[in-house]
Design an enzyme around this catalytic site. Sequence first.
Site, PDB file in Angstrom:
ATOM      1  N   GLY A 180      14.005  -3.576  16.485  1.00  0.00           N
ATOM      2  CA  GLY A 180      13.910  -4.722  15.570  1.00  0.00           C
ATOM      3  C   GLY A 180      12.829  -5.678  16.046  1.00  0.00           C
ATOM      4  N   PHE A 181      12.676  -6.747  15.311  1.00  0.00           N
ATOM      5  CA  PHE A 181      11.626  -7.723  15.635  1.00  0.00           C
ATOM      6  C   PHE A 181      11.853  -8.360  17.007  1.00  0.00           C
ATOM      7  CE2 PHE A 181      11.401 -12.479  15.081  1.00  0.00           C
ATOM      8  CZ  PHE A 181      10.124 -12.624  15.608  1.00  0.00           C
ATOM      9  N   ILE A 182      13.005  -8.945  17.232  1.00  0.00           N
ATOM     10  CA  ILE A 182      13.240  -9.598  18.534  1.00  0.00           C
ATOM     11  C   ILE A 182      13.413  -8.534  19.624  1.00  0.00           C
ATOM     12  CG2 ILE A 182      14.717 -11.198  19.860  1.00  0.00           C
ATOM     13  CD1 ILE A 182      15.507 -12.501  17.195  1.00  0.00           C
ATOM     14  N   ASN A 198      19.286   2.216  14.805  1.00  0.00           N
ATOM     15  CA  ASN A 198      19.454   3.142  13.672  1.00  0.00           C
ATOM     16  C   ASN A 198      18.347   2.975  12.632  1.00  0.00           C
ATOM     17  OD1 ASN A 198      20.132   0.769  12.432  1.00  0.00           O
ATOM     18  ND2 ASN A 198      22.093   1.457  11.619  1.00  0.00           N
ATOM     19  N   GLY A 224      15.272  -2.271  11.732  1.00  0.00           N
ATOM     20  CA  GLY A 224      14.248  -2.069  12.757  1.00  0.00           C
ATOM     21  C   GLY A 224      13.275  -0.992  12.284  1.00  0.00           C
ATOM     22  N   LEU A 273      21.659  -6.558  20.710  1.00  0.00           N
ATOM     23  CA  LEU A 273      20.964  -7.250  19.616  1.00  0.00           C
ATOM     24  C   LEU A 273      21.238  -6.605  18.262  1.00  0.00           C
ATOM     25  CD1 LEU A 273      19.224  -8.064  22.219  1.00  0.00           C
ATOM     26  CD2 LEU A 273      17.365  -8.420  20.623  1.00  0.00           C
ATOM     27  N   THR A 324      28.676  -3.442  11.029  1.00  0.00           N
ATOM     28  CA  THR A 324      27.726  -3.446  12.148  1.00  0.00           C
ATOM     29  C   THR A 324      28.079  -4.552  13.133  1.00  0.00           C
ATOM     30  OG1 THR A 324      26.054  -2.781  10.579  1.00  0.00           O
ATOM     31  CG2 THR A 324      25.259  -3.507  12.715  1.00  0.00           C
ATOM     32  N   TYR A 336      28.470 -13.558   7.370  1.00  0.00           N
ATOM     33  CA  TYR A 336      27.628 -13.409   8.567  1.00  0.00           C
ATOM     34  C   TYR A 336      28.118 -14.346   9.673  1.00  0.00           C
ATOM     35  CZ  TYR A 336      23.324 -13.181  11.363  1.00  0.00           C
ATOM     36  OH  TYR A 336      22.421 -13.021  12.370  1.00  0.00           O
ATOM     37  N   LYS A 363      29.853 -13.121  13.165  1.00  0.00           N
ATOM     38  CA  LYS A 363      29.236 -13.400  14.468  1.00  0.00           C
ATOM     39  C   LYS A 363      30.146 -14.292  15.325  1.00  0.00           C
ATOM     40  CE  LYS A 363      25.398 -12.044  15.474  1.00  0.00           C
ATOM     41  NZ  LYS A 363      25.017 -10.764  16.131  1.00  0.00           N
TER      42      LYS A 363
END
Length: 336
Positions: free
Chosen positions: A10-12, A32, A36, A76, A95, A149, A153
Amino acid sequence: MKYLVTGGAGFIGSHLCEYLLDQGHTVHVVDNLSTGSLKNIDHLSDHPRFQITVDTVLNPFVMERMVQEADMVFHLAAAVGVKLIIEQPVATMETNLQGTETILKLAARHGKKVLITSTSEVYGKNNKLPFDEDDDCTYGPTTTGRWSYAYSKAIDEFMAFAYLQECNVPVIVTRLFNTVGPRQTGRYGMVIPRFIRQALHNESITVYGSGQQSRSFTFVGDVVKALVDLSECEDAVGKVFNVGNDERVSIEDLAQKIKLMTGSTSKIKYIPYEEAFANNYEDMMHRMPSLKKINKLIGYRPTMDLDSILRTVIDHTQRTMAHDSVEIQNDQALIS
Ligand code: UDP
């Protein structure tokens, strides 16, 4: 050290991998490729200390081996971006909840440390500024999609502390505030890559709502260094930390700034939330971290202000667009 980075494509995640490899560590990624992309880690693929497994963190058999082999896990892998969360609520919750549970269970079984990346979304619509880590979390109803979300989290955070309490898993929880930088895609709704692309194409810049809502943006390089510094700090275990930048900007001012910095002829277009999102949408008005706690423990201060972040991302986007257009021209030359 040998690190497992879930969501490392992914980005981060990809920036974290780069940083860990630069520090001389070994990195194993599991991703997966849902949000990403192999493109994000293309430049790392031949690195002798880098390895990727394309699979889901929900696969306990694959994950068991990877957690066992690692010294520590950076977790992450998560559903990201407001757009995706609203469109795919089942995948979001699966997820976020099952993924984190799998990692924590395996970390308990094999005695590994886990750093969990949570989000500023967990503060919800609390209107306090700035947010301190022990502030209340204020959420909307479960019939409003966006909150799934934040709730999921927040449960991840509870789960992390529960595994510390009952199974002695050394956990660190970090709440990331609007991270930006090269390689971030606007596809899942993130505002800065969207505005920059719109401005560079001279298309309308789409400000949702009144544009008076505000955010504070953090450069990804500052974020990944903070994550690694926290992971190396024994006193961080069992605690939650904001990771962000305390320079705040309204979305309307952000649009104007990007228009100016890109020299764009774009119009700024105000779009009502009901038009931007089918239904079930509620925005957070303001969001800014208090950085007292992380600063006190590891001396963290963001090094990039908003102008330098925007300059860097604009330059990177321009280079990518130029590269993509050369590729298209080459393809067309081959066809004709
Ligand atoms: N936003 C916007 N136009 C866009 C995308 C986002 O005005 O094209 C707004 C969004 O409503 C929010 C802010 O920008 O108020 C930040 O959105 P983003 O999705 O990047 O992150 P969030 O803070 O909502 O998680």
